[in-house]
Write a protein that holds these residues in place. Structure first.
Motif, PDB file in Angstrom:
ATOM      1  N   THR A 152       0.831  -1.211   0.000  1.00  0.00           N
ATOM      2  CA  THR A 152       0.000   0.000   0.000  1.00  0.00           C
ATOM      3  C   THR A 152       0.859   1.251   0.000  1.00  0.00           C
ATOM      4  OG1 THR A 152      -1.717  -1.205   1.213  1.00  0.00           O
ATOM      5  CG2 THR A 152      -1.880   1.207   1.176  1.00  0.00           C
ATOM      6  N   ILE A 153       1.915   1.259   0.787  1.00  0.00           N
ATOM      7  CA  ILE A 153       2.822   2.415   0.803  1.00  0.00           C
ATOM      8  C   ILE A 153       3.377   2.661  -0.602  1.00  0.00           C
ATOM      9  CG2 ILE A 153       5.038   3.285   1.653  1.00  0.00           C
ATOM     10  CD1 ILE A 153       4.486   1.723   4.263  1.00  0.00           C
ATOM     11  N   LYS A 154       3.786   1.610  -1.262  1.00  0.00           N
ATOM     12  CA  LYS A 154       4.349   1.729  -2.612  1.00  0.00           C
ATOM     13  C   LYS A 154       3.302   2.260  -3.590  1.00  0.00           C
ATOM     14  CE  LYS A 154       7.029  -1.004  -5.971  1.00  0.00           C
ATOM     15  NZ  LYS A 154       6.285  -0.782  -7.209  1.00  0.00           N
ATOM     16  N   LYS A 155       2.102   1.707  -3.550  1.00  0.00           N
ATOM     17  CA  LYS A 155       1.072   2.120  -4.505  1.00  0.00           C
ATOM     18  C   LYS A 155       0.638   3.557  -4.274  1.00  0.00           C
ATOM     19  CE  LYS A 155      -3.477   1.162  -6.425  1.00  0.00           C
ATOM     20  NZ  LYS A 155      -2.975   1.636  -7.737  1.00  0.00           N
ATOM     21  N   VAL A 156       0.399   3.937  -3.019  1.00  0.00           N
ATOM     22  CA  VAL A 156      -0.056   5.299  -2.736  1.00  0.00           C
ATOM     23  C   VAL A 156       1.013   6.310  -3.139  1.00  0.00           C
ATOM     24  CG1 VAL A 156      -0.739   6.911  -0.910  1.00  0.00           C
ATOM     25  CG2 VAL A 156      -1.636   4.575  -0.923  1.00  0.00           C
ATOM     26  N   THR A 157       2.256   6.000  -2.860  1.00  0.00           N
ATOM     27  CA  THR A 157       3.349   6.900  -3.246  1.00  0.00           C
ATOM     28  C   THR A 157       3.373   7.114  -4.750  1.00  0.00           C
ATOM     29  OG1 THR A 157       4.663   6.094  -1.369  1.00  0.00           O
ATOM     30  CG2 THR A 157       5.834   7.284  -3.104  1.00  0.00           C
ATOM     31  N   GLU A 158       3.287   6.025  -5.496  1.00  0.00           N
ATOM     32  CA  GLU A 158       3.346   6.124  -6.955  1.00  0.00           C
ATOM     33  C   GLU A 158       2.093   6.791  -7.518  1.00  0.00           C
ATOM     34  OE1 GLU A 158       4.025   2.071  -8.003  1.00  0.00           O
ATOM     35  OE2 GLU A 158       6.196   2.196  -7.676  1.00  0.00           O
ATOM     36  N   ASP A 159       0.948   6.558  -6.888  1.00  0.00           N
ATOM     37  CA  ASP A 159      -0.294   7.157  -7.378  1.00  0.00           C
ATOM     38  C   ASP A 159      -0.324   8.667  -7.170  1.00  0.00           C
ATOM     39  OD1 ASP A 159      -1.305   4.838  -8.327  1.00  0.00           O
ATOM     40  OD2 ASP A 159      -2.811   4.542  -6.778  1.00  0.00           O
ATOM     41  N   ILE A 160       0.239   9.158  -6.075  1.00  0.00           N
ATOM     42  CA  ILE A 160       0.234  10.591  -5.805  1.00  0.00           C
ATOM     43  C   ILE A 160       1.315  11.304  -6.590  1.00  0.00           C
ATOM     44  CG2 ILE A 160       0.591  12.377  -4.047  1.00  0.00           C
ATOM     45  CD1 ILE A 160      -0.557  10.532  -1.971  1.00  0.00           C
ATOM     46  N   ASP A 161       2.503  10.760  -6.602  1.00  0.00           N
ATOM     47  CA  ASP A 161       3.684  11.477  -7.081  1.00  0.00           C
ATOM     48  C   ASP A 161       3.673  11.673  -8.591  1.00  0.00           C
ATOM     49  OD1 ASP A 161       6.018  12.839  -6.842  1.00  0.00           O
ATOM     50  OD2 ASP A 161       7.247  11.134  -6.262  1.00  0.00           O
ATOM     51  N   GLY A 162       3.144  12.831  -9.018  1.00  0.00           N
ATOM     52  CA  GLY A 162       3.156  13.179 -10.428  1.00  0.00           C
ATOM     53  C   GLY A 162       2.022  12.591 -11.238  1.00  0.00           C
ATOM     54  N   ARG A 163       1.358  11.543 -10.716  1.00  0.00           N
ATOM     55  CA  ARG A 163       0.265  10.908 -11.464  1.00  0.00           C
ATOM     56  C   ARG A 163      -1.095  11.444 -11.022  1.00  0.00           C
ATOM     57  NH1 ARG A 163       1.404   4.591 -10.813  1.00  0.00           N
ATOM     58  NH2 ARG A 163      -0.584   4.484 -11.958  1.00  0.00           N
ATOM     59  N   PHE A 164      -1.194  11.893  -9.777  1.00  0.00           N
ATOM     60  CA  PHE A 164      -2.430  12.457  -9.230  1.00  0.00           C
ATOM     61  C   PHE A 164      -3.598  11.468  -9.286  1.00  0.00           C
ATOM     62  CE2 PHE A 164      -0.134  16.024 -11.334  1.00  0.00           C
ATOM     63  CZ  PHE A 164       0.399  16.571 -10.178  1.00  0.00           C
ATOM     64  N   HIS A 165      -3.308  10.176  -9.112  1.00  0.00           N
ATOM     65  CA  HIS A 165      -4.371   9.169  -9.056  1.00  0.00           C
ATOM     66  C   HIS A 165      -4.860   9.063  -7.608  1.00  0.00           C
ATOM     67  CE1 HIS A 165      -2.828   6.988 -12.943  1.00  0.00           C
ATOM     68  NE2 HIS A 165      -3.202   8.237 -13.141  1.00  0.00           N
ATOM     69  N   PHE A 166      -5.453  10.157  -7.135  1.00  0.00           N
ATOM     70  CA  PHE A 166      -5.847  10.212  -5.728  1.00  0.00           C
ATOM     71  C   PHE A 166      -6.925   9.187  -5.396  1.00  0.00           C
ATOM     72  CE2 PHE A 166      -4.820  14.987  -6.172  1.00  0.00           C
ATOM     73  CZ  PHE A 166      -3.462  14.729  -6.022  1.00  0.00           C
ATOM     74  N   ASN A 167      -7.838   8.968  -6.324  1.00  0.00           N
ATOM     75  CA  ASN A 167      -8.935   8.039  -6.049  1.00  0.00           C
ATOM     76  C   ASN A 167      -8.430   6.615  -5.843  1.00  0.00           C
ATOM     77  OD1 ASN A 167      -8.226   8.178  -8.811  1.00  0.00           O
ATOM     78  ND2 ASN A 167     -10.198   7.331  -9.448  1.00  0.00           N
ATOM     79  N   THR A 168      -7.477   6.174  -6.662  1.00  0.00           N
ATOM     80  CA  THR A 168      -6.951   4.823  -6.491  1.00  0.00           C
ATOM     81  C   THR A 168      -6.032   4.724  -5.277  1.00  0.00           C
ATOM     82  OG1 THR A 168      -5.168   5.311  -8.065  1.00  0.00           O
ATOM     83  CG2 THR A 168      -7.166   4.275  -8.934  1.00  0.00           C
ATOM     84  N   ALA A 169      -5.364   5.833  -4.943  1.00  0.00           N
ATOM     85  CA  ALA A 169      -4.527   5.845  -3.728  1.00  0.00           C
ATOM     86  C   ALA A 169      -5.401   5.662  -2.491  1.00  0.00           C
ATOM     87  CB  ALA A 169      -3.746   7.151  -3.642  1.00  0.00           C
ATOM     88  N   ILE A 170      -6.520   6.402  -2.453  1.00  0.00           N
ATOM     89  CA  ILE A 170      -7.432   6.285  -1.309  1.00  0.00           C
ATOM     90  C   ILE A 170      -8.027   4.881  -1.249  1.00  0.00           C
ATOM     91  CG2 ILE A 170      -9.616   7.126  -0.343  1.00  0.00           C
ATOM     92  CD1 ILE A 170      -8.872   9.880  -1.630  1.00  0.00           C
ATOM     93  N   ALA A 171      -8.390   4.328  -2.405  1.00  0.00           N
ATOM     94  CA  ALA A 171      -8.950   2.974  -2.443  1.00  0.00           C
ATOM     95  C   ALA A 171      -7.960   1.957  -1.885  1.00  0.00           C
ATOM     96  CB  ALA A 171      -9.342   2.612  -3.877  1.00  0.00           C
TER      97      ALA A 171
END
Length: 852
Positions: free
Chosen positions: A701-720
């Motif tokens: 989860t740490i890996k996915k949320v980091t990659e989703d936020i950093d430059g990609r702005f996939h906030f919805n999938t990070a929260i999921a």
């Protein structure tokens, strides 16, 4: 720690803490790498709406994330405070624009603070502050010295009844917003900025802005509109006037059958005959009601009117009727278009509408076009026909030949053209920055001396709605001594377009208290360019282009050393909601609908389309009510989770409630675990398989949320992803015995959620036994070893169809995997009585059993 989540108490507590501790103050002298995060600043209308909540929450996620990553973050806020709405309010309510503006700023500041946005409020300013616009006036004077600012006659919207120029926003359905009289076009002297001097650099720069959406870059390239072609002169029959056109297709000249002019073209008055005047005036009024973007969209019906005059085609001497057309703009080319219906789709549609000739002059290879049977224009290549001495040439060769022919008879020349026009910055209204110029009968146009800046906007102006500029009637403002000769003179009474203020505000944020120059060069060079800019795509060819232009001007004035203002750009979507309408009372606010009926008359309410939230359609949600009910963190979470930032967000009450329930689950996950966490020690090899799986889930989860936020702005999938981790925490058996892995998972949840919902995370971080702010704890990192699983899940297929699943050790031999697959109970049903031909093992993914 309280067992129940109470957002009202904790949100107030942590907002006061951040304010007292100056948590978000930016420091130019930090040893950390800088990160400048900026959202487009708002107009102080008095109340924020859900679009504000979403836009600023998106920016706040990035700002908090970057701080936790160890960056020195600048995240400022201010106010785009000049503009027409303040004057409207002054006239309507009898309140001074300054009072109205500053009261709105105070109110909106409180609302933004209530959302928990991590702004450095010490850098706040409003563009109507003299301390700001003083420097804007100085920049103008420097531009004037360099020839980048000048005055010329231009076409404007004019209300004869009010005796005033109107901005496009003040024209409603072709009529004046104040008196409802028809608006006409008039030629007046206006101030301009010479943005065209930077056309090539602005165009070339679009190829270097890799962090911008391609859609925005394409819009700017199209707006600049660099094109190579030919300028052609069409003499007006029986008159001295000439019509100049620019075309990229001189090869089609012999196919021109009429001339199209923009309704705003300066020659219109001279070309209109008495017989046609009433029709032409009616048409001009109709076109004035259309948006420019609609006129060139290709979707609006092509309309026009005959002026009564003819021009001469210089190629063959034919007379061409001169029309006004709604799809031609003065902003592009010369405001005149030689119409070639056979080879331009807009001209083709217009010709069919008004029964004008269509002449084919380019035949495509392998075809033979016949004008009467054509259903659309042929805009491609081919061989010239019906073109006199140029017949038989391919059209590319013909472009140069025809251009040379025109030049030889002084009827044209090859040239380079830009769609971009110089920026008209004059506005005939009160609430704006005074243009610092004085007019003297003896000395002419005289710049206000630098030591006399700022030219202050007088506060005792009477705004009645009567015609003319209020400043022009303020004699103590207008009458002034000439700074050159000392004789009586008069001030300029125009004010700047408000886009001027927003074209350099991002640079002033770097040094808002600097009082020796517009910018502190060291501070600006440290912070600029803005690393991440966030705002609506509707500003693509206005604000964003002007900001790029202004940055280059400031560079050339020696005030900063950057070429572009914004490295990365995110254009967020809109917030939309279903509309509701009563047949008796029209559009209804959500609170006016009770159980599907109008609260006033009891009629059944009709559900309309889902549209952008707007006061006119009343499909708005008041953020204050939302926060009162659910808390700021829930409002933030829904606006970030319901859709990716660049997409439109559709309002959903169930989604809001779902976000509130999730935060309640996070709260209970911590509060119910506090006693268990006292047993936490170090991870041991005797930890259960369930504990090891939770640890693996935590690091994944740490890996996915980091990659989703950093430059990609996939906030919805990070929260999921965090939601899944919370589910895994609840599923952990023997929580007390597994306290160590439980604590790691809970702390990861709190730190990962902090950029999204900071209030609850600060409170939970403290409850978990930490003294420092969660923001100061840093962003969690994942352990690659922890990501690896000892057990893997494999899908088992029989003849390509999924029939079961098995679990095996990650290091299992192929023969063991095959045996486990064949022994799976459901697989047994599908292979019983059949011959197994082969077993295919795809490592780490699946097993396929082939039977016959």
């Amino acid at each position: 720690m309280e067992s129940q989540y109470s957002p009202d108490r904790i949100e107030t507590k942590w907002q006061e803490y951040w304010d007292q501790q100056k948590t978000f103050r930016a420091d130019q002298h930090s040893s950390k790498d800088k990160f400048y995060l900026l959202e487009m600043f708002p107009y102080p209308s008095g109340r924020i709406h859900m679009g504000h909540v979403r836009n600023y929450a998106i920016g706040d996620v990035v700002a908090r994330f970057k701080r936790m990553q160890g960056y020195n973050v600048l995240h400022p806020m201010g106010w785009d405070a000049f503009g027409m709405p303040a004057e409207n309010a002054a006239i309507e309510h009898g309140i001074h624009p300054a009072k109205w503006t500053y009261e709105n700023i105070d109110n909106m500041r409180k609302q933004l603070q209530r959302i928990g946005l991590s702004y450095d409020w010490e850098r706040e300013f409003a563009t109507c502050d003299p301390a700001y616009y003083r420097w804007e006036q100085l920049i103008f004077l420097k531009m004037l010295e360099r020839g980048l600012a000048y005055k010329k006659t231009s076409s404007v919207n004019w209300c004869e009844d009010c005796q005033t120029v109107l901005a496009n926003e003040q024209v409603e359905d072709g009529r004046c917003w104040r008196c409802s009289q028809t608006v006409a076009q008039k030629q007046l002297e206006q101030w301009f900025f010479k943005i065209t001097d930077y056309a090539d650099e602005l165009l070339e720069g679009t190829d270097k802005l890799s962090g911008w959406p391609e859609r925005v870059l394409a819009m700017q390239r199209n707006w600049i509109g660099k094109s190579y072609g030919c300028e052609i002169i069409f003499p007006v029959a029986d008159r001295k006037e000439q019509i100049k056109v620019f075309t990229t297709r001189p090869d089609t000249l012999f196919g021109a059958t009429f001339m199209s002019l923009a309704p705003e073209h300066p020659l219109v008055d001279a070309l209109v005959t008495n017989e046609q005047r009433s029709q032409v005036e009616a048409f001009i009024s109709e076109v004035a009601r259309q948006e420019k973007t609609d006129r060139v969209s290709g979707e609006v019906e092509k309309k026009g009117v005959f002026t009564g005059s003819y021009c001469i085609n210089p190629a063959d001497g034919r007379s061409l009727p001169v029309y006004l057309a709604n799809f031609v703009l003065m902003d592009y080319g010369t405001g005149a278009v030689m119409a070639v219906p056979a080879h331009d789709q807009r001209d083709f549609e217009f010709a069919r509408q008004y029964d004008l000739p269509v002449i084919v002059v380019i035949q495509p290879e392998g075809e033979e076009l016949h004008a009467p049977s054509m259903t659309e224009a042929h805009a491609g290549s081919g061989v010239l026909v019906n073109s006199g001495a140029f017949d038989g040439l391919d059209n590319e060769t013909a472009k140069d030949r025809i251009a040379t022919f025109l030049a030889g008879q002084d009827s044209g020349r090859q040239t380079l053209n830009y769609r971009l026009r110089d920026w008209g910055v004059s506005r005939q209204r009160y609430w704006g920055t005074p243009i610092p110029v004085i007019y003297c009968d003896q000395c002419g146009t005289v710049p206000v001396p630098e030591q006399q800046l700022p030219v202050l906007l007088p506060t005792d102006v009477e705004l009645t709605g009567a015609g003319g500029s209020p400043l022009a009637r303020h004699q103590s403002f207008v009458k002034v001594d000439c700074p050159t000769c000392g004789k009586p003179a008069r001030r300029e009474t125009d004010t700047f377009d408000t886009f001027v203020e927003s074209s350099w505000y991002f640079a002033r944020y770097a040094c808002p208290q600097h009082d020796e120059a517009p910018l502190d060069r060291d501070a600006v060079n440290y912070w600029l360019p803005v690393d991440q800019y966030i705002g609506g795509i509707e500003h693509a060819v206005m604000h964003l282009l002007y900001a790029r232009f202004f940055t280059k001007v400031l560079r050339d004035l020696g005030l900063l050393d950057v070429d572009e203002p914004f490295t990365n750009l995110l254009t967020q979507g809109m917030v939309c909601k279903e509309t509701q309408r009563c047949s008796e009372h029209g559009w209804l606010y959500p609170e006016q609908v009770i159980e599907g009926k109008c609260s006033t008359c009891g009629r059944t309410v009709e559900a309309g389309r889902t549209e952008k939230m707007s006061k006119s359609k009343k499909n708005v949600i008041d953020p204050n009510q939302l926060i009162d009910t659910y808390g700021a963190d829930t409002a933030r979470l829904f606006s970030l989770f319901a859709a990716p930032p660049e997409k439109d967000l559709e309002w959903n009450e169930q989604g809001v409630e779902g976000c509130a329930r999730f935060l309640g689950r996070v709260w209970r996950a911590v509060s119910d675990s506090l006693d268990d966490l006292k047993q936490a020690g170090t991870m041991s090899e005797s930890s259960s398989e369930a504990a090891m799986e939770l640890r693996r889930k935590t690091h994944q989860t740490i890996k996915k949320v980091t990659e989703d936020i950093d430059g990609r702005f996939h906030f919805n999938t990070a929260i999921a992803a965090v939601m899944e981790l919370v589910n895994a925490i609840y599923a952990l058996p023997e929580r007390r015995r597994e306290a160590t892995v439980l604590k790691e998972a809970l702390e990861a949840v709190v730190r990962l959620l902090n950029p999204f919902v900071p209030h609850i995370c600060e409170e939970l971080w403290q409850a978990l036994g930490h003294q420092q702010s969660v923001e100061a704890s840093g962003w969690p990192s994942w352990n690659e070893e922890a990501l690896k699983s000892d057990i893997i899940n494999l899908v088992v297929q029989v003849n390509g169809k999924v029939r079961g699943k098995i679990q095996v050790a990650a290091t299992a031999e192929r023969t063991l995997i095959e045996q486990e697959a064949l022994n799976e109970a459901n697989v047994q049903r599908y292979i019983e009585g059949k011959q197994v031909r082969k077993v295919i093992v795809v490592a780490g993914r699946l097993v396929n059993v082939v039977v016959s």
